[in-house]
Design an enzyme around this catalytic site. Structure first.
Site, PDB file in Angstrom:
ATOM      1  N   ASN A 160      43.988  58.661  38.990  1.00 27.61           N
ATOM      2  CA  ASN A 160      44.122  57.905  37.639  1.00 27.61           C
ATOM      3  C   ASN A 160      43.623  58.314  36.404  1.00 27.61           C
ATOM      4  OD1 ASN A 160      44.758  55.559  39.003  1.00 27.61           O
ATOM      5  ND2 ASN A 160      42.913  54.519  39.127  1.00 27.61           N
TER       6      ASN A 160
ATOM      7  N   ILE B   8      46.796  47.430  45.565  1.00 25.90           N
ATOM      8  CA  ILE B   8      47.879  46.196  45.797  1.00 25.90           C
ATOM      9  C   ILE B   8      49.089  46.386  46.304  1.00 25.90           C
ATOM     10  CG2 ILE B   8      46.470  45.048  43.855  1.00 25.90           C
ATOM     11  CD1 ILE B   8      48.981  45.339  42.128  1.00 25.90           C
TER      12      ILE B   8
ATOM     13  N   CYS C 165      36.910  49.256  40.971  1.00 27.49           N
ATOM     14  CA  CYS C 165      37.788  49.981  41.464  1.00 27.49           C
ATOM     15  C   CYS C 165      38.792  50.464  40.267  1.00 27.49           C
ATOM     16  CB  CYS C 165      38.830  48.849  41.991  1.00 27.49           C
ATOM     17  SG  CYS C 165      39.101  47.334  41.373  1.00 27.49           S
TER      18      CYS C 165
END
Length: 603
Positions: A288, A314, A375
């Protein structure tokens, strides 16, 4: 099982009334067949079809399509099958077969649902029968693409309680003992200018000014800065939530953010560190950085300890649930059941979520340190972890009202993207934003209720009802992605809350074995040996799988409770009648009437 669910969505007082039909000139008519309806529900069309039942073969029936549901009743004398499917449950509608199709029942519609079932209807090829039904279904199942309102906005149901009043953030924080000399309530976000996806009211350290909060928010993804979710009533350790820091590839730092985490730690003098739980696998957190995100480094946050919880994103969860559907519907392969279930990895994901929540709860309950949970954006895995940890720590959240408040607070007000994750009224079934994050949370709650059968006031039916209306669009509770959008749409004024339905008939959703325990902390066993597939939810549409019925002791206990309530009611009526007689008696008899003993119940 189809027939068992026939009246699930019916408004109790109206379930035997005939449905209204809107003719081409807009005049409402009555249909002779009795079809369950809700106030505000109108019939759009009806057709004779062949329902291709995956368990019993083709069944001739009549289908009714309203602005809320698809309702099928069998026309065959030897079959009492009924299907009752809210249109909000529909994920995809496809045409089956073409003009040259010659096979029996090969021409019609395939309907994929969000609740793990598929429906297939065969129609006649002549007279545009399929085209008409397809266009009507697409229009009303996916109203957002056709400038139509979701059913919640035309639902005219009335209940004797207002579910929108269940959650008041000031009252909930006051229940936790807030504000105090370490923590204050800030209204900096009352117009949603600081963070569009956060609630209007935030709890932050007393020493941190609103100007500080503005600077801190710039260093967190989506401006979702660390704020308080829960405080321990005795040791005063806290659970904070936020999104990832915007570190990026260059390793950027923000002195305001670093100082803020120190201030959070210093609100409790019993600990020298702050525990940061990053829900992601470490490799994902590192990746990320390439998109401007990242995690808290040891150099920048020297008084904090970082732990990765390895919960996947997800997209992984979405694919896992698809695999679950493949093995449970329509057929179950008994010979390879265990290996098939293992290949879905669903229970492994449940285990990781529960394990992470246990770590959060234990860190706070043991007084080791306060915790910060995040998260990537802080609205998916973060919500799972904070809400489950709070459920383990705080027995209030294990009551019906408390659980409703927990969902309103940690999921709805803190911006879990329900509209994006569920796709309410949206035809884009392949949207990469769809994911069963809230379903996973409810599954974890069910796993806990199995391990602690007396700890929860609500029963399994309560959890299934919540999930059913997650999709149905009958209520406004789960609509939109955040509170700012809900306020713009005046949701509480224009729709009904799911909690209105539940709280107007609480007895239906109560666990008869519930034992109230104020300070009990629950630590479920999060091992694969103790976790199981929730058969009554995931496999409820398969009539060949015997559903897990309440045991005889539970059934008898419920009967005795009902009998007790009936006796108490009759006793109160007798006492009331006796009091009225005594009040009407002559004064001369008043002295003797005092000799009548007051009857008491010992139930």
């Amino acid at each position: 099982m189809a027939s068992a669910s026939a009246s699930k969505y019916n408004s109790h007082s109206l379930e035997n009334e005939s449905i209204k039909k809107v003719s081409q000139d807009g005049v409402s008519q009555d249909v002779s067949e009795t079809v369950p309806r809700l106030p505000g529900e109108l019939l759009i069309t009806e057709k004779e079809v062949i329902y291709i039942c995956p368990f019993n073969g083709p069944i001739k029936g009549r289908v009714y399509i309203t602005n809320y549901r698809l309702y099928l009743r069998s026309l065959e004398t030897d079959s009492a099958l009924i299907l009752d499917v809210p249109l909000g449950v529909i994920s995809r509608i496809e045409k089956m077969g073409g003009a040259t199709s010659r096979g029996e029942n090969s021409y019609g519609l395939d309907i994929t649902c969000k609740d793990l079932r598929n429906l297939r209807f065969a129609l006649k090829q002549e007279g545009h029968s399929r085209r008409d039904m397809f266009e009507i279904l697409v229009k009303h199942a996916f109203p957002l693409a056709h400038n139509l309102p979701l059913f919640a906005f035309v639902n005219e149901e009335k209940f004797n309680v207002d579910g929108w009043t269940v959650y008041n953030p000031v009252e909930e924080y006051r229940r936790q003992g807030l504000p105090n000399h370490h923590w204050r309530i800030s209204f900096i976000n009352k117009c949603y200018e600081l963070c569009e996806t956060y609630p209007a009211l935030l709890v932050v350290p007393y020493r941190t000014s609103d100007d500080d909060l503005r600077r801190i928010a710039t260093f967190r993804s989506r401006n979702r800065l660390p704020v308080l979710s829960w405080i321990h009533p005795e040791n005063k350790m806290v659970i904070m939530r936020c999104s990832q820091p915007l570190v990026g590839m260059s390793g950027k730092r923000n002195k305001d953010d670093e100082k803020y985490l120190d201030v959070i730690r210093e609100t409790n003098k019993q600990t020298s560190k702050l525990m940061i739980y990053d829900a992601r696998p470490s490799v994902n957190a590192v990746a990320n950085k390439a998109t401007g995100g990242g995690y808290e480094s040891d150099d920048a946050y020297q008084n904090s300890e970082l732990s990765f919880l390895d919960i996947h994103n997800i997209h992984v969860m979405r694919e896992s649930l698809k695999k679950v559907k493949d093995i449970v519907y329509p057929n179950i392969e008994e010979s390879h059941w265990l290996s098939s279930l293992e290949s879905t990895h669903w229970l492994e994901h449940i285990k990781l979520v529960l394990t992470g929540a246990i770590q959060v709860a234990d860190q706070v309950s043991s007084g080791k340190s306060s915790v910060l949970v995040h998260c990537s954006d802080g609205w998916d895995r973060t919500a799972q972890l904070t809400s489950l940890a709070m459920l383990m720590l705080d027995s209030f959240y294990r009551t019906i009202e408390g659980f409703e408040i927990l969902v309103q607070k940690e999921w709805i007000s803190f911006g879990h993207k329900f509209a994006s994750r569920i796709g309410h009224g949206d035809k884009n079934h392949a949207d990469a934003d769809r994911s069963p994050i809230f379903l996973q949370f409810i599954d974890c709650v069910w796993q806990m209720s199995k391990q602690f059968p007396t700890a929860f006031e609500f029963n399994e039916g309560f959890l299934i009802t919540v999930l059913d209306h997650l999709y149905s669009c009958r209520f406004g509770t789960f609509l939109f992605n955040c509170d700012s959008a809900r306020e713009r749409q005046k949701l509480t004024e224009r729709t009904v809350s799911l909690w209105s339905l539940i709280n107007s008939n609480k007895d239906k959703f109560k666990n008869p074995f519930y034992t109230k325990e104020i300070n009990r902390v629950l630590y479920p066993v999060a091992s694969m040996r103790h976790l199981e597939l929730w058969v009554n939810y995931y496999i409820r549409w398969n009539p060949r799988v015997k559903q897990q019925q309440p045991n005889p002791v539970e059934q008898r206990y419920m009967e005795l409770l009902a009998l007790r309530d009936d006796y108490i009611k009759r006793l109160e009526e007798l006492q009331l009648a006796n009091s009225a007689k005594l009040a009407d008696a002559p004064a001369s008899t008043s002295s003797s009437s005092q000799m009548v003993p007051h009857v008491q119940t010992h139930f």
